[in-house]
Structure formats: structure tokens, C-alpha cells
Design a protein around this motif. Structure first.
Motif, PDB file in Angstrom:
ATOM      1  N   GLN A 105     -23.452  19.520  33.559  1.00 31.30           N
ATOM      2  CA  GLN A 105     -24.880  19.700  33.239  1.00 31.30           C
ATOM      3  C   GLN A 105     -25.665  21.420  33.586  1.00 31.30           C
ATOM      4  OE1 GLN A 105     -27.141  17.035  32.805  1.00 31.30           O
ATOM      5  NE2 GLN A 105     -28.586  19.302  32.849  1.00 31.30           N
ATOM      6  N   ASN A 106     -24.649  21.795  33.812  1.00 34.53           N
ATOM      7  CA  ASN A 106     -24.796  23.195  33.861  1.00 34.53           C
ATOM      8  C   ASN A 106     -24.630  24.155  32.540  1.00 34.53           C
ATOM      9  OD1 ASN A 106     -23.741  26.271  35.048  1.00 34.53           O
ATOM     10  ND2 ASN A 106     -25.574  25.460  36.335  1.00 34.53           N
ATOM     11  N   LEU A 107     -23.664  23.470  31.818  1.00 38.97           N
ATOM     12  CA  LEU A 107     -23.185  23.925  30.296  1.00 38.97           C
ATOM     13  C   LEU A 107     -24.286  23.692  29.110  1.00 38.97           C
ATOM     14  CD1 LEU A 107     -19.515  23.024  29.671  1.00 38.97           C
ATOM     15  CD2 LEU A 107     -20.251  25.053  29.756  1.00 38.97           C
ATOM     16  N   GLN A 108     -24.911  22.280  30.524  1.00 44.45           N
ATOM     17  CA  GLN A 108     -26.028  21.871  29.164  1.00 44.45           C
ATOM     18  C   GLN A 108     -27.673  22.980  29.911  1.00 44.45           C
ATOM     19  OE1 GLN A 108     -25.615  20.125  26.457  1.00 44.45           O
ATOM     20  NE2 GLN A 108     -23.344  19.817  27.684  1.00 44.45           N
ATOM     21  N   ASP A 109     -27.543  23.159  30.670  1.00 37.81           N
ATOM     22  CA  ASP A 109     -29.207  23.472  31.059  1.00 37.81           C
ATOM     23  C   ASP A 109     -28.512  25.119  30.831  1.00 37.81           C
ATOM     24  OD1 ASP A 109     -29.823  21.380  32.073  1.00 37.81           O
ATOM     25  OD2 ASP A 109     -28.972  22.573  34.390  1.00 37.81           O
ATOM     26  N   VAL A 110     -27.309  25.933  30.753  1.00 41.83           N
ATOM     27  CA  VAL A 110     -27.382  27.482  31.132  1.00 41.83           C
ATOM     28  C   VAL A 110     -27.003  27.898  29.270  1.00 41.83           C
ATOM     29  CG1 VAL A 110     -26.274  29.987  31.003  1.00 41.83           C
ATOM     30  CG2 VAL A 110     -26.089  27.711  32.960  1.00 41.83           C
ATOM     31  N   LEU A 111     -26.556  26.469  28.781  1.00 42.25           N
ATOM     32  CA  LEU A 111     -26.038  27.346  27.226  1.00 42.25           C
ATOM     33  C   LEU A 111     -26.922  26.844  25.900  1.00 42.25           C
ATOM     34  CD1 LEU A 111     -22.187  27.788  27.468  1.00 42.25           C
ATOM     35  CD2 LEU A 111     -24.183  29.512  28.020  1.00 42.25           C
ATOM     36  N   ALA A 112     -27.197  24.707  26.488  1.00 45.36           N
ATOM     37  CA  ALA A 112     -27.506  24.618  25.364  1.00 45.36           C
ATOM     38  C   ALA A 112     -28.489  23.845  25.380  1.00 45.36           C
ATOM     39  CB  ALA A 112     -26.538  22.709  25.022  1.00 45.36           C
ATOM     40  N   THR A 113     -29.392  25.044  25.489  1.00 44.51           N
ATOM     41  CA  THR A 113     -30.979  25.105  25.496  1.00 44.51           C
ATOM     42  C   THR A 113     -32.344  25.208  24.106  1.00 44.51           C
ATOM     43  OG1 THR A 113     -31.062  27.126  25.679  1.00 44.51           O
ATOM     44  CG2 THR A 113     -31.108  26.553  27.990  1.00 44.51           C
ATOM     45  N   GLU A 114     -32.866  24.603  24.273  1.00 43.12           N
ATOM     46  CA  GLU A 114     -33.576  23.979  22.821  1.00 43.12           C
ATOM     47  C   GLU A 114     -33.735  25.732  22.552  1.00 43.12           C
ATOM     48  OE1 GLU A 114     -37.252  22.037  21.333  1.00 43.12           O
ATOM     49  OE2 GLU A 114     -36.712  21.872  23.248  1.00 43.12           O
ATOM     50  N   GLU A 115     -33.962  26.451  23.254  1.00 49.98           N
ATOM     51  CA  GLU A 115     -34.126  27.996  22.221  1.00 49.98           C
ATOM     52  C   GLU A 115     -33.205  28.544  21.609  1.00 49.98           C
ATOM     53  OE1 GLU A 115     -35.036  26.519  25.684  1.00 49.98           O
ATOM     54  OE2 GLU A 115     -37.091  26.831  25.745  1.00 49.98           O
ATOM     55  N   SER A 116     -32.493  27.979  22.586  1.00 49.46           N
ATOM     56  CA  SER A 116     -30.428  29.092  22.376  1.00 49.46           C
ATOM     57  C   SER A 116     -30.466  28.135  20.315  1.00 49.46           C
ATOM     58  CB  SER A 116     -29.617  28.978  22.975  1.00 49.46           C
ATOM     59  OG  SER A 116     -29.067  27.471  23.342  1.00 49.46           O
ATOM     60  N   GLY A 117     -30.559  27.035  20.304  1.00 47.60           N
ATOM     61  CA  GLY A 117     -30.373  26.313  19.292  1.00 47.60           C
ATOM     62  C   GLY A 117     -28.567  26.026  19.427  1.00 47.60           C
ATOM     63  N   ARG A 118     -27.912  25.786  20.206  1.00 45.58           N
ATOM     64  CA  ARG A 118     -26.565  26.087  20.908  1.00 45.58           C
ATOM     65  C   ARG A 118     -26.355  24.348  21.610  1.00 45.58           C
ATOM     66  NH1 ARG A 118     -25.633  30.844  25.050  1.00 45.58           N
ATOM     67  NH2 ARG A 118     -25.365  32.389  23.505  1.00 45.58           N
TER      68      ARG A 118
END
Length: 279
Positions: free
Chosen positions: A241-254
Motif C-alpha cells: 500500500q505504501n508503494l501505491q500511495d507514494v509512487l503509483a499515484t494518479e498524478e504521477s501516472g506510474r
């Protein structure tokens, strides 16, 4: 006219009767579906009631606040801490809280004794004994260690370094969690790789580029939009979940995909620590 009106009245009554019969038939036909829905609703209602009862018994709101205070190094309500460490009806919570207290208390004699008393009688109390042994092993040094042979030191250094890093990571995890902005070690490392940060831990990683024509080709310096993170060993939902919250955000497009050898829940992790203490 009277006869005609009478016949019309009979027809009206007949139509009303047919409508009522049709409605009743449809209601009877829907009865099994309604009963199934009622049964599903009862299941969810009973589940919610059980969860709320468990939350009340375990006082999870206060327990969570207490754990966060210890992890963040904030002031701890010692009276409330003592209450939770002496609760007999929630041994698993008591054990985990005792382990967190041990990792964050700084090694004070009274605090350690309090932790030992708290976990006494718990099924996996050996987990605390393992953490104590690991801490003692990592603190070994001084003249006695310096007098050991170089060969023994060389054999031990690799394992000691790994254990020191592991214990340091666990302590950092328990003492530096800062809410939504906090990053796990996995998130921090993956973020460094995807953003091409020049940190030492990122620079030490092996870089394999399938497009490289020769070993001398420099690595790509552009940022990555996709990552596959796999943990060899136990993974957990918090890390994912931390990977999703930190990196895979909607703004980052990751897009970050996470996997591990096994997913470990808290009780299973504590049990593994206890097993490490076994001969």
C-alpha cells in the motif's frame, strides 16, 4: 341503464381481483429472491456486529494511538501503556505492543523488564527473546572482539553486517513512521530507482539494460513509469500500500506491481520471530 351499470361494476370488481391475484403471484415468485437477499444482509450485519464488538474489546483506537506515539518518538501515556500491557483477554495485541515497546524504549532496564512481564505467558513470547539476542549480538564489540582472529572476523562480518542492517531497518520502522508521508525502505529504494536519484544504495544496484549492445553502454537516465517490485521472503500489505500511495499515484501516472515469496500477517511474523529462537 341500471343493468348495464351493474354489469360494468362486476367487470370492475373482476379486473381488480385479477390485478390483485397477479400482484400476489408476482410477490410469491419474488419471495425466494427476497429471502436470499435477507440472508445476505444478515450475514453482513452479523459480520459488522462482530467486527465492532472486537474493536470495542481490543480498544483498537487507543491501541493504534499508543503504537503511533511510540513509533514517532512522541510522549507515551505510561498509565495507558501499562493497562494494555496487562490485558489478559488480548494476548496477541499485548505481545506485539511489548515488542514495539522493546524496539523503541532505548534499552532501559525497567522498560525491558516491563516488556518481559507483558509477553510472559503469550504463545509466541520467544519472539522477544530472539530480538534481545539479536540486539546483544549486534552490540558486540570492544577489546574482546578486536582480539578475535582475522579469519573469524571475516566470516562473521558479512552476517553481522546483514543482521545489523536488518535490525536497524526494523528499529527505524518502529521509531520513524510519520503518517501518510512515511516511506518504507522498499518505497524509498524504488522511488530512487524510478527517479534516477544518485543515492549510494541506488548506485550499488545492478543495472541490466536489454537494449544495451555492449557492456560499456551507459545506463538510461530517464525516469521510469513502470516498476515490478518483488520481495524475496515475506512481504506485507503495508509495504504494498505504501508503494501505491507514494509512487503509483494518479498524478504521477506510474504503475507499480508488487509481489513476494509470501504475504505475512502480523501474527505470522511474530510466530516466525519466535521460531528463530528455537534451537
Amino acid at each position: 341503464k341500471t343493468a348495464s351499470a351493474g354489469r360494468g361494476g362486476d367487470d370492475g370488481v373482476q379486473l381488480v381481483g385479477e390485478a390483485a391475484t397477479k400482484g400476489l403471484t408476482e410477490a410469491i415468485a419474488l419471495l425466494p429472491e427476497m429471502q436470499e437477499r435477507k440472508a445476505r444482509n444478515e450475514v453482513h450485519t452479523n459480520l459488522l456486529s462482530a467486527v465492532l464488538a472486537d474493536l470495542k474489546i481490543r480498544m483498537l483506537n487507543k491501541l493504534n494511538g499508543l503504537e503511533k506515539s511510540m513509533m514517532q518518538g512522541a510522549a507515551v501515556d505510561l498509565k495507558e501503556l501499562e493497562t494494555f500491557l496487562s490485558k489478559e483477554d488480548t494476548p496477541n495485541d499485548r505481545l506485539r505492543l511489548g515488542l514495539i515497546r522493546f524496539l523503541t524504549c532505548g534499552g532501559g532496564k525497567e522498560e525491558v523488564e516491563q516488556c518481559e512481564q507483558a509477553v510472559e505467558g503469550c504463545q509466541d513470547a520467544a519472539a522477544l527473546a530472539y530480538l534481545k539476542e539479536l540486539q546483544m549480538l549486534l552490540s558486540m564489540g570492544g577489546p574482546q572482539a578486536a582480539a578475535e582472529s582475522e579469519s573469524a572476523e571475516a566470516k562473521f562480518s558479512g552476517a553481522a553486517s546483514w543482521m545489523r542492517d536488518a535490525f536497524s531497518s526494523a528499529t527505524t520502522l518502529a521509531s520513524s513512521m510519520m503518517g501518510a508521508q512515511w516511506k518504507t525502505n522498499a518505497s524509498r529504494i524504488v522511488e530512487g530507482v524510478m527517479d534516477q536519484h544518485g543515492t549510494p544504495e541506488v548506485q550499488q544496484m545492478l543495472y541490466l539494460d536489454p537494449r544495451a549492445q555492449s557492456s560499456g553502454q551507459q545506463k538510461v537516465t530517464t525516469q521510469y513509469k513502470e516498476a515490478l517490485v518483488f520481495v524475496v521472503g515475506g512481504g506485507n500489505y503495508i509495504e504494498y500500500q505504501n508503494l501505491q500511495d507514494v509512487l503509483a499515484t494518479e498524478e504521477s501516472g506510474r504503475r507499480v506491481t508488487y509481489g513476494s515469496t509470501e504475504l505475512v500477517v502480523p501474527d505470522a511474523f511474530v510466530k516466525q520471530l519466535a521460531q528463530l529462537k528455537q534451537p
